[in-house]
Design a protein around this motif. Sequence first.
Motif, PDB file in Angstrom:
ATOM      1  N   MET A   1     -20.387  16.622  23.678  1.00 16.41           N
ATOM      2  CA  MET A   1     -21.653  17.159  24.111  1.00 16.41           C
ATOM      3  C   MET A   1     -21.579  18.677  24.035  1.00 16.41           C
ATOM      4  O   MET A   1     -20.623  19.279  24.505  1.00 16.41           O
ATOM      5  CB  MET A   1     -21.927  16.716  25.547  1.00 16.41           C
ATOM      6  N   ASN A   2     -22.559  19.286  23.415  1.00 16.06           N
ATOM      7  CA  ASN A   2     -22.636  20.742  23.274  1.00 16.06           C
ATOM      8  C   ASN A   2     -23.955  21.246  23.827  1.00 16.06           C
ATOM      9  O   ASN A   2     -24.999  20.651  23.570  1.00 16.06           O
ATOM     10  CB  ASN A   2     -22.555  21.166  21.808  1.00 16.06           C
ATOM     11  N   LEU A   3     -23.912  22.350  24.530  1.00 16.54           N
ATOM     12  CA  LEU A   3     -25.117  23.047  24.980  1.00 16.54           C
ATOM     13  C   LEU A   3     -24.994  24.498  24.548  1.00 16.54           C
ATOM     14  O   LEU A   3     -24.033  25.170  24.914  1.00 16.54           O
ATOM     15  CB  LEU A   3     -25.253  23.002  26.497  1.00 16.54           C
ATOM     16  N   PHE A   4     -25.943  24.975  23.743  1.00 20.27           N
ATOM     17  CA  PHE A   4     -25.943  26.364  23.294  1.00 20.27           C
ATOM     18  C   PHE A   4     -27.182  27.069  23.811  1.00 20.27           C
ATOM     19  O   PHE A   4     -28.265  26.489  23.871  1.00 20.27           O
ATOM     20  CB  PHE A   4     -25.908  26.451  21.762  1.00 20.27           C
ATOM     21  N   PHE A   5     -27.003  28.339  24.174  1.00 20.67           N
ATOM     22  CA  PHE A   5     -28.079  29.158  24.706  1.00 20.67           C
ATOM     23  C   PHE A   5     -28.143  30.449  23.902  1.00 20.67           C
ATOM     24  O   PHE A   5     -27.109  31.051  23.610  1.00 20.67           O
ATOM     25  CB  PHE A   5     -27.829  29.506  26.175  1.00 20.67           C
ATOM     26  N   GLY A   6     -29.348  30.878  23.550  1.00 24.14           N
ATOM     27  CA  GLY A   6     -29.521  32.148  22.866  1.00 24.14           C
ATOM     28  C   GLY A   6     -29.247  33.290  23.826  1.00 24.14           C
ATOM     29  O   GLY A   6     -29.811  33.335  24.916  1.00 24.14           O
ATOM     30  N   VAL A   7     -28.385  34.202  23.438  1.00 25.86           N
ATOM     31  CA  VAL A   7     -28.030  35.342  24.285  1.00 25.86           C
ATOM     32  C   VAL A   7     -28.762  36.592  23.816  1.00 25.86           C
ATOM     33  O   VAL A   7     -29.281  37.353  24.625  1.00 25.86           O
ATOM     34  CB  VAL A   7     -26.498  35.578  24.269  1.00 25.86           C
ATOM     35  N   LEU A   8     -28.802  36.786  22.482  1.00 24.11           N
ATOM     36  CA  LEU A   8     -29.357  38.013  21.937  1.00 24.11           C
ATOM     37  C   LEU A   8     -29.864  37.757  20.526  1.00 24.11           C
ATOM     38  O   LEU A   8     -29.261  36.984  19.780  1.00 24.11           O
ATOM     39  CB  LEU A   8     -28.247  39.080  21.905  1.00 24.11           C
ATOM     40  N   SER A   9     -30.970  38.386  20.158  1.00 28.11           N
ATOM     41  CA  SER A   9     -31.434  38.376  18.764  1.00 28.11           C
ATOM     42  C   SER A   9     -32.223  39.655  18.533  1.00 28.11           C
ATOM     43  O   SER A   9     -32.784  40.225  19.467  1.00 28.11           O
ATOM     44  CB  SER A   9     -32.286  37.151  18.456  1.00 28.11           C
ATOM     45  N   ASP A  10     -32.240  40.093  17.287  1.00 26.20           N
ATOM     46  CA  ASP A  10     -32.990  41.304  16.988  1.00 26.20           C
ATOM     47  C   ASP A  10     -34.456  40.960  16.722  1.00 26.20           C
ATOM     48  O   ASP A  10     -34.827  39.801  16.585  1.00 26.20           O
ATOM     49  CB  ASP A  10     -32.359  42.069  15.823  1.00 26.20           C
ATOM     50  N   GLY A  11     -35.278  41.977  16.639  1.00 23.03           N
ATOM     51  CA  GLY A  11     -36.721  41.785  16.460  1.00 23.03           C
ATOM     52  C   GLY A  11     -37.090  41.118  15.149  1.00 23.03           C
ATOM     53  O   GLY A  11     -38.067  40.385  15.070  1.00 23.03           O
ATOM     54  N   SER A  12     -36.316  41.363  14.103  1.00 20.63           N
ATOM     55  CA  SER A  12     -36.625  40.769  12.794  1.00 20.63           C
ATOM     56  C   SER A  12     -36.043  39.370  12.642  1.00 20.63           C
ATOM     57  O   SER A  12     -36.210  38.739  11.605  1.00 20.63           O
ATOM     58  CB  SER A  12     -36.071  41.664  11.680  1.00 20.63           C
ATOM     59  N   LYS A  13     -35.366  38.871  13.665  1.00 20.88           N
ATOM     60  CA  LYS A  13     -34.767  37.522  13.679  1.00 20.88           C
ATOM     61  C   LYS A  13     -33.762  37.316  12.540  1.00 20.88           C
ATOM     62  O   LYS A  13     -33.701  36.265  11.933  1.00 20.88           O
ATOM     63  CB  LYS A  13     -35.835  36.430  13.626  1.00 20.88           C
ATOM     64  N   THR A  14     -32.955  38.350  12.251  1.00 15.79           N
ATOM     65  CA  THR A  14     -31.912  38.220  11.237  1.00 15.79           C
ATOM     66  C   THR A  14     -30.523  38.168  11.865  1.00 15.79           C
ATOM     67  O   THR A  14     -29.542  37.903  11.170  1.00 15.79           O
ATOM     68  CB  THR A  14     -31.948  39.393  10.234  1.00 15.79           C
ATOM     69  N   PHE A  15     -30.424  38.413  13.167  1.00 15.45           N
ATOM     70  CA  PHE A  15     -29.146  38.354  13.882  1.00 15.45           C
ATOM     71  C   PHE A  15     -29.331  37.556  15.165  1.00 15.45           C
ATOM     72  O   PHE A  15     -30.291  37.777  15.909  1.00 15.45           O
ATOM     73  CB  PHE A  15     -28.640  39.758  14.231  1.00 15.45           C
ATOM     74  N   PHE A  16     -28.418  36.616  15.410  1.00 11.14           N
ATOM     75  CA  PHE A  16     -28.470  35.793  16.614  1.00 11.14           C
ATOM     76  C   PHE A  16     -27.082  35.742  17.249  1.00 11.14           C
ATOM     77  O   PHE A  16     -26.081  35.575  16.553  1.00 11.14           O
ATOM     78  CB  PHE A  16     -28.896  34.361  16.283  1.00 11.14           C
ATOM     79  N   LEU A  17     -27.031  35.850  18.551  1.00 10.18           N
ATOM     80  CA  LEU A  17     -25.796  35.680  19.306  1.00 10.18           C
ATOM     81  C   LEU A  17     -26.039  34.556  20.305  1.00 10.18           C
ATOM     82  O   LEU A  17     -27.011  34.591  21.065  1.00 10.18           O
ATOM     83  CB  LEU A  17     -25.419  36.968  20.038  1.00 10.18           C
ATOM     84  N   SER A  18     -25.183  33.539  20.268  1.00 13.99           N
ATOM     85  CA  SER A  18     -25.343  32.364  21.128  1.00 13.99           C
ATOM     86  C   SER A  18     -24.070  32.112  21.914  1.00 13.99           C
ATOM     87  O   SER A  18     -22.969  32.406  21.445  1.00 13.99           O
ATOM     88  CB  SER A  18     -25.640  31.121  20.289  1.00 13.99           C
ATOM     89  N   ALA A  19     -24.223  31.542  23.093  1.00 11.72           N
ATOM     90  CA  ALA A  19     -23.092  31.114  23.912  1.00 11.72           C
ATOM     91  C   ALA A  19     -23.277  29.636  24.212  1.00 11.72           C
ATOM     92  O   ALA A  19     -24.404  29.153  24.336  1.00 11.72           O
ATOM     93  CB  ALA A  19     -23.032  31.907  25.218  1.00 11.72           C
ATOM     94  N   GLY A  20     -22.173  28.918  24.291  1.00  5.96           N
ATOM     95  CA  GLY A  20     -22.276  27.487  24.522  1.00  5.96           C
ATOM     96  C   GLY A  20     -21.117  26.934  25.325  1.00  5.96           C
ATOM     97  O   GLY A  20     -20.077  27.571  25.460  1.00  5.96           O
ATOM     98  N   ILE A  21     -21.342  25.746  25.858  1.00  8.20           N
ATOM     99  CA  ILE A  21     -20.299  25.018  26.568  1.00  8.20           C
ATOM    100  C   ILE A  21     -20.238  23.604  25.985  1.00  8.20           C
ATOM    101  O   ILE A  21     -21.232  23.093  25.477  1.00  8.20           O
ATOM    102  CB  ILE A  21     -20.545  24.968  28.091  1.00  8.20           C
TER     103      ILE A  21
END
Length: 99
Positions: A1-21
């Motif tokens: 089982m994985n749960l991922f949450f969006g932590v950070l993204s830029d305005g143009s939606k070209t970079f995403f940082l996610s954290a998960g457990i």
Amino acid sequence: MNLFFGVLSDGSKTFFLSAGISALVGYETVNGGEKRLFDGATLRNKDGFLYGGAVTLQAETYLTDRLVLLLYGRERCLWGGSTGRFHMQYGVGLKIMID
């Protein structure tokens, strides 16, 4: 089982940082259940169930419209196994989107 949450993204939606457990459960077999190795050494570890969890940090950035660069780091904590409890994993990958 994985749960991922969006932590950070830029305005143009070209970079995403996610954290998960993650929750982990499995069964470990050591040397097919045999106690002796081919050289006569004796294993002390036994087969058994593994259980634990993991924490992941993942970054994705779009290089082009169809090519994404992935970077991730994961720390796993497992009990019941024959190796240590904590395992660090990291990786780099490419995601290619095909229509």
